[in-house]
Design a protein around this motif. Structure first.
Motif, PDB file in Angstrom:
ATOM      1  N   TYR A  39      45.719  30.646  37.881  1.00  0.00           N
ATOM      2  CA  TYR A  39      45.804  31.758  38.825  1.00  0.00           C
ATOM      3  C   TYR A  39      44.538  31.872  39.687  1.00  0.00           C
ATOM      4  O   TYR A  39      44.599  32.320  40.840  1.00  0.00           O
ATOM      5  N   SER A  82      50.010  38.206  33.024  1.00  0.00           N
ATOM      6  CA  SER A  82      49.184  38.760  34.100  1.00  0.00           C
ATOM      7  C   SER A  82      47.765  39.073  33.615  1.00  0.00           C
ATOM      8  O   SER A  82      47.557  39.453  32.459  1.00  0.00           O
ATOM      9  N   LEU A  86      42.262  39.871  39.335  1.00  0.00           N
ATOM     10  CA  LEU A  86      43.659  39.815  38.918  1.00  0.00           C
ATOM     11  C   LEU A  86      44.115  41.105  38.232  1.00  0.00           C
ATOM     12  O   LEU A  86      45.258  41.185  37.751  1.00  0.00           O
ATOM     13  N   SER A 138      45.513  35.385  47.873  1.00  0.00           N
ATOM     14  CA  SER A 138      45.209  34.106  47.226  1.00  0.00           C
ATOM     15  C   SER A 138      43.896  33.556  47.776  1.00  0.00           C
ATOM     16  O   SER A 138      43.705  33.505  49.000  1.00  0.00           O
ATOM     17  N   CYS A 160      46.354  29.790  31.980  1.00  0.00           N
ATOM     18  CA  CYS A 160      46.911  30.655  33.030  1.00  0.00           C
ATOM     19  C   CYS A 160      45.805  31.208  33.917  1.00  0.00           C
ATOM     20  O   CYS A 160      45.939  31.238  35.147  1.00  0.00           O
TER      21      CYS A 160
END
Length: 366
Positions: A219, A167, A364, A255, A215
């Motif tokens: 994302y 994350s 994020l 998103s 990542c």
């Protein structure tokens, strides 16, 4: 290897047995340290770096100072409630104990946790109703139920750790990785490394850094640009399926929708297109949904198309969008490496610009 510090209250044999089970069955993927004394746990967090602080149990005042120390050191938090958010426990001595503890520290601990490991549907319903944190993971305790084996439970806990570490990868990137990210955006957008004003940064030297980069690109929906940049620079990308690397998103995460998909493609002039773009960006700013992908898309648009800058400036002022456009130029410059030669309005760095930049950086962030 993920470094975990487990903390649980003293004199709780059920939790103690559970933590011991995790430690004995986790395997080599994790390094586990177990403590149940507050002062010692704080000392360890001060003197050593841990990836995750795994708290066990709720309603313990000793947990909050440890959480504060963990956050200060950049350690992420996972909380296992061990059934202590079941309705009958919540209602027990609610006014005299639960409510004061809730106000003093328990709500903050849950809000600061990357993930909450709970044991069943009743806890899930209770926590969803409270609305403190929606990142709930149900993992049953094999020491009190036969519906799950020890191996399966430990595997699910490890998957939760991995998801936590996937994350918000931007938080893990050092200055060199951030510079590489900007260079990859420049090269990925232009398709030509000659647009770089500095020597290309070396490719990531560890699989962990590759994971952060890939990542983040995945994302933030800029993976095509980043992969193109890597290809143009001739870097060898390791086999890494980011689709199999899930992460936790903030509770209010939305998103990103591309600018083009929102405003359409049919415009008489480039000025009209940019006006529609900045109107959409104002909407994103107001809703705190401005993301990296929007800046990369804007960067590409400005590099590829020219416009009547004087006319655009006039119309932006008429629409009260001029200062916002200037601030977005600054944020795009900082994030994607866009230079002033491609900017239709000059960049503006002020307090509002910094807030806008932080909004993009924290897209994020848990």
């Amino acid at each position: 290897m993920i470094r975990i510090l487990h903390f649980y209250p003293q004199n709780n044999s059920v939790i103690s047995d559970y933590v011991t089970m995790l430690n004995e069955n986790m395997g080599l993927e994790c390094s586990n340290e177990i403590l149940s004394e507050q002062g010692l746990a704080q000392q360890r967090l001060q003197s050593s770096h841990y990836d995750i602080l795994h708290l066990h149990g709720c309603w313990y005042a000793s947990s909050y100072p440890i959480v504060r120390q963990a956050i200060k050191n950049g350690t992420r938090i996972v909380l296992s409630s061990h059934g202590q958010f079941s309705p009958w426990i919540m209602s027990d001595k609610y006014w005299t104990e639960k409510l004061p503890k809730r106000l003093l520290y328990q709500k903050r601990i849950i809000q600061k946790s990357y993930a909450l490991i709970i044991q069943g549907k009743m806890e899930e319903d209770c926590l969803k109703k409270l609305g403190w944190n929606q990142r709930l993971v149900i993992i049953r305790n094999p020491l009190i139920t036969r519906t799950i084996s020890k191996k399966e439970a430990v595997s699910q806990v490890f998957q939760t750790y991995s998801k936590v570490m996937n994350s918000n990868p931007l938080e893990f990137m050092d200055s060199d990785m951030r510079s590489l990210l900007r260079q990859l955006i420049i090269v990925g957008v232009t398709g030509d490394k000659r647009w770089l004003t500095e020597k290309p940064m070396p490719q990531p030297d560890t699989l962990e850094k590759w994971r952060y980069l890939l990542c983040f690109a995945h994302y933030e929906h800029i993976d095509k640009v980043i992969l193109r940049g890597l290809n143009v620079l001739g870097y060898e990308v390791p086999e890494m399926d980011v689709n199999q690397m899930p992460c936790f998103f903030p509770d209010q995460y939305v998103s990103p929708v591309s600018i083009a998909d929102n405003i359409g493609f049919s415009f008489v002039t480039q000025v009209d297109r940019l006006l529609a773009t900045f109107r959409y960006l104002r909407k994103l700013e107001n809703n705190k949904q401005l993301a990296f992908s929007h800046l990369v898309e804007l960067d590409k648009e400005l590099r590829e198309h020219e416009c009547d800058e004087d006319l655009l400036s006039e119309k932006l002022k008429d629409l009260h969008l001029y200062k916002l456009a200037c601030r977005i130029m600054y944020v795009t410059q900082q994030s994607t490496g866009l230079t002033e030669g491609f900017m239709p309005v000059p960049p503006l760095c002020d307090r509002a610009s910094q807030h806008l930049y932080q909004q993009v950086e924290n897209h994020l962030k848990i």
